[in-house]
Design a protein around this motif. Structure first.
Motif, PDB file in Angstrom:
ATOM      1  N   CYS A  57      23.113 -59.568 -28.209  1.00 36.05           N
ATOM      2  CA  CYS A  57      23.392 -59.337 -29.724  1.00 36.05           C
ATOM      3  C   CYS A  57      25.266 -60.007 -29.340  1.00 36.05           C
ATOM      4  N   ASP A  58      25.764 -60.651 -28.838  1.00 33.34           N
ATOM      5  CA  ASP A  58      27.038 -61.193 -28.843  1.00 33.34           C
ATOM      6  C   ASP A  58      27.131 -62.108 -29.977  1.00 33.34           C
ATOM      7  N   ASP A  59      25.839 -62.482 -30.291  1.00 33.18           N
ATOM      8  CA  ASP A  59      25.602 -63.233 -31.656  1.00 33.18           C
ATOM      9  C   ASP A  59      24.854 -62.783 -31.759  1.00 33.18           C
ATOM     10  N   PRO A  60      24.990 -62.364 -32.462  1.00 33.83           N
ATOM     11  CA  PRO A  60      23.375 -61.816 -33.621  1.00 33.83           C
ATOM     12  C   PRO A  60      22.724 -62.814 -34.848  1.00 33.83           C
ATOM     13  N   GLY A  61      23.325 -64.023 -35.266  1.00 37.65           N
ATOM     14  CA  GLY A  61      23.279 -63.986 -36.752  1.00 37.65           C
ATOM     15  C   GLY A  61      23.330 -63.960 -38.245  1.00 37.65           C
ATOM     16  N   PRO A  62      23.018 -63.986 -38.742  1.00 34.97           N
ATOM     17  CA  PRO A  62      22.924 -63.990 -40.602  1.00 34.97           C
ATOM     18  C   PRO A  62      22.322 -62.773 -39.957  1.00 34.97           C
ATOM     19  N   PRO A  63      22.621 -61.711 -42.054  1.00 32.99           N
ATOM     20  CA  PRO A  63      21.595 -60.394 -41.607  1.00 32.99           C
ATOM     21  C   PRO A  63      21.040 -60.440 -42.186  1.00 32.99           C
ATOM     22  N   ASN A  64      20.276 -61.518 -42.661  1.00 29.01           N
ATOM     23  CA  ASN A  64      18.944 -62.107 -43.567  1.00 29.01           C
ATOM     24  C   ASN A  64      17.781 -61.486 -42.444  1.00 29.01           C
ATOM     25  N   LYS A  65      18.313 -61.355 -41.108  1.00 33.86           N
ATOM     26  CA  LYS A  65      17.434 -61.644 -39.775  1.00 33.86           C
ATOM     27  C   LYS A  65      16.907 -60.703 -39.430  1.00 33.86           C
ATOM     28  N   ALA A  66      16.424 -60.190 -38.713  1.00 39.71           N
ATOM     29  CA  ALA A  66      15.544 -58.404 -38.575  1.00 39.71           C
ATOM     30  C   ALA A  66      16.610 -58.559 -36.788  1.00 39.71           C
ATOM     31  N   ARG A  67      17.169 -60.215 -35.603  1.00 41.86           N
ATOM     32  CA  ARG A  67      17.474 -59.650 -35.251  1.00 41.86           C
ATOM     33  C   ARG A  67      19.178 -58.700 -35.510  1.00 41.86           C
ATOM     34  N   TYR A  68      19.440 -59.599 -36.436  1.00 42.62           N
ATOM     35  CA  TYR A  68      20.878 -58.435 -36.938  1.00 42.62           C
ATOM     36  C   TYR A  68      20.689 -57.215 -36.851  1.00 42.62           C
ATOM     37  N   TRP A  69      19.651 -56.910 -37.394  1.00 46.70           N
ATOM     38  CA  TRP A  69      19.408 -55.444 -37.960  1.00 46.70           C
ATOM     39  C   TRP A  69      19.084 -54.646 -36.315  1.00 46.70           C
ATOM     40  N   SER A  70      18.001 -55.425 -35.426  1.00 44.86           N
ATOM     41  CA  SER A  70      17.825 -54.450 -34.575  1.00 44.86           C
ATOM     42  C   SER A  70      19.802 -54.989 -33.415  1.00 44.86           C
ATOM     43  N   CYS A  71      19.983 -55.344 -33.338  1.00 47.64           N
ATOM     44  CA  CYS A  71      21.405 -55.421 -32.793  1.00 47.64           C
ATOM     45  C   CYS A  71      22.047 -54.864 -33.363  1.00 47.64           C
ATOM     46  N   ARG A  72      22.540 -54.528 -34.835  1.00 45.30           N
ATOM     47  CA  ARG A  72      23.145 -53.115 -35.771  1.00 45.30           C
ATOM     48  C   ARG A  72      22.621 -51.944 -34.967  1.00 45.30           C
ATOM     49  N   LEU A  73      21.377 -51.598 -35.144  1.00 48.76           N
ATOM     50  CA  LEU A  73      21.425 -49.979 -34.570  1.00 48.76           C
ATOM     51  C   LEU A  73      21.099 -49.739 -33.128  1.00 48.76           C
ATOM     52  N   TRP A  74      21.240 -50.923 -31.774  1.00 42.12           N
ATOM     53  CA  TRP A  74      20.992 -51.020 -30.721  1.00 42.12           C
ATOM     54  C   TRP A  74      22.723 -51.063 -30.375  1.00 42.12           C
ATOM     55  N   SER A  75      24.287 -50.998 -30.611  1.00 35.94           N
ATOM     56  CA  SER A  75      25.137 -51.078 -30.521  1.00 35.94           C
ATOM     57  C   SER A  75      25.288 -49.385 -30.135  1.00 35.94           C
ATOM     58  N   SER A  76      26.861 -48.582 -30.135  1.00 35.05           N
ATOM     59  CA  SER A  76      26.870 -47.928 -29.619  1.00 35.05           C
ATOM     60  C   SER A  76      27.172 -47.095 -30.816  1.00 35.05           C
ATOM     61  N   LYS A  77      27.418 -47.041 -31.971  1.00 32.84           N
ATOM     62  CA  LYS A  77      27.369 -46.031 -32.864  1.00 32.84           C
ATOM     63  C   LYS A  77      26.405 -45.104 -32.971  1.00 32.84           C
ATOM     64  N   PRO A  78      26.580 -44.113 -33.641  1.00 29.99           N
ATOM     65  CA  PRO A  78      25.122 -43.611 -33.749  1.00 29.99           C
ATOM     66  C   PRO A  78      24.297 -43.966 -34.715  1.00 29.99           C
ATOM     67  N   VAL A  79      22.937 -43.717 -34.842  1.00 37.46           N
ATOM     68  CA  VAL A  79      21.953 -44.207 -35.990  1.00 37.46           C
ATOM     69  C   VAL A  79      22.430 -43.627 -37.000  1.00 37.46           C
ATOM     70  N   SER A  80      22.696 -42.419 -36.771  1.00 38.50           N
ATOM     71  CA  SER A  80      23.401 -42.250 -38.619  1.00 38.50           C
ATOM     72  C   SER A  80      24.112 -42.238 -39.054  1.00 38.50           C
ATOM     73  N   GLU A  81      24.764 -43.248 -38.695  1.00 30.98           N
ATOM     74  CA  GLU A  81      26.585 -43.576 -39.838  1.00 30.98           C
ATOM     75  C   GLU A  81      25.633 -44.847 -39.367  1.00 30.98           C
ATOM     76  N   ILE A  82      24.637 -45.836 -39.245  1.00 28.11           N
ATOM     77  CA  ILE A  82      24.154 -46.981 -39.348  1.00 28.11           C
ATOM     78  C   ILE A  82      23.303 -47.048 -40.942  1.00 28.11           C
ATOM     79  N   ALA A  83      21.953 -46.363 -40.152  1.00 27.15           N
ATOM     80  CA  ALA A  83      21.139 -45.689 -41.477  1.00 27.15           C
ATOM     81  C   ALA A  83      20.667 -44.614 -42.061  1.00 27.15           C
ATOM     82  N   ASP A  84      20.426 -45.419 -43.477  1.00 30.15           N
ATOM     83  CA  ASP A  84      20.425 -44.122 -44.623  1.00 30.15           C
ATOM     84  C   ASP A  84      19.768 -43.304 -44.532  1.00 30.15           C
TER      85      ASP A  84
END
Length: 84
Positions: A57-84
Motif C-alpha cells: 500500500c505504499d505504492d497502491p497504483g492507479p485509482p481505477n484498480k481495486a487495490r488502490y481503493w482497498s489500501c485507502r480503506l485500510w488507512s488510518s482515516k475513519p471509513v466515514s471520511e472515505i466512503a459516502d
C-alpha cells in the motif's frame, strides 16, 4: 472520485461490498471490490500493518484498480471520511 457501499438492486450487490467511480486519464471507470461476508478489522494496528504490507500500500497504483481503493480503506482515516 468517490467510494460508497453497493446498494440493494445494483450490479454487484451480494458479491461485492463497495463501488468506486470516477475518471482516470479522461476515461470513466467503475470498480467493485471487497468481500461482503468479511468483517474488516482495520482498527487493530497489527492487522492494518499486515494488510498494508501484504498489498504493498505504499505504492497502491492507479485509482481505477481495486487495490488502490482497498489500501485507502485500510488507512488510518475513519471509513466515514472515505466512503459516502
Amino acid at each position: 472520485m468517490s467510494v460508497r457501499r453497493i446498494r440493494k438492486g445494483e450490479p454487484g450487490f451480494g458479491r461485492k461490498k463497495f463501488v468506486a467511480t470516477g475518471t482516470y486519464k479522461g476515461k470513466p471507470y467503475t470498480v467493485r471490490f471487497g468481500d461482503p461476508n468479511m468483517e474488516i478489522r482495520r482498527d487493530n494496528p497489527k492487522r492494518r500493518k499486515a494488510f498494508r504490507d501484504r498489498h504493498n500500500c505504499d505504492d497502491p497504483g492507479p485509482p481505477n484498480k481495486a487495490r488502490y481503493w482497498s489500501c485507502r480503506l485500510w488507512s488510518s482515516k475513519p471509513v466515514s471520511e472515505i466512503a459516502d
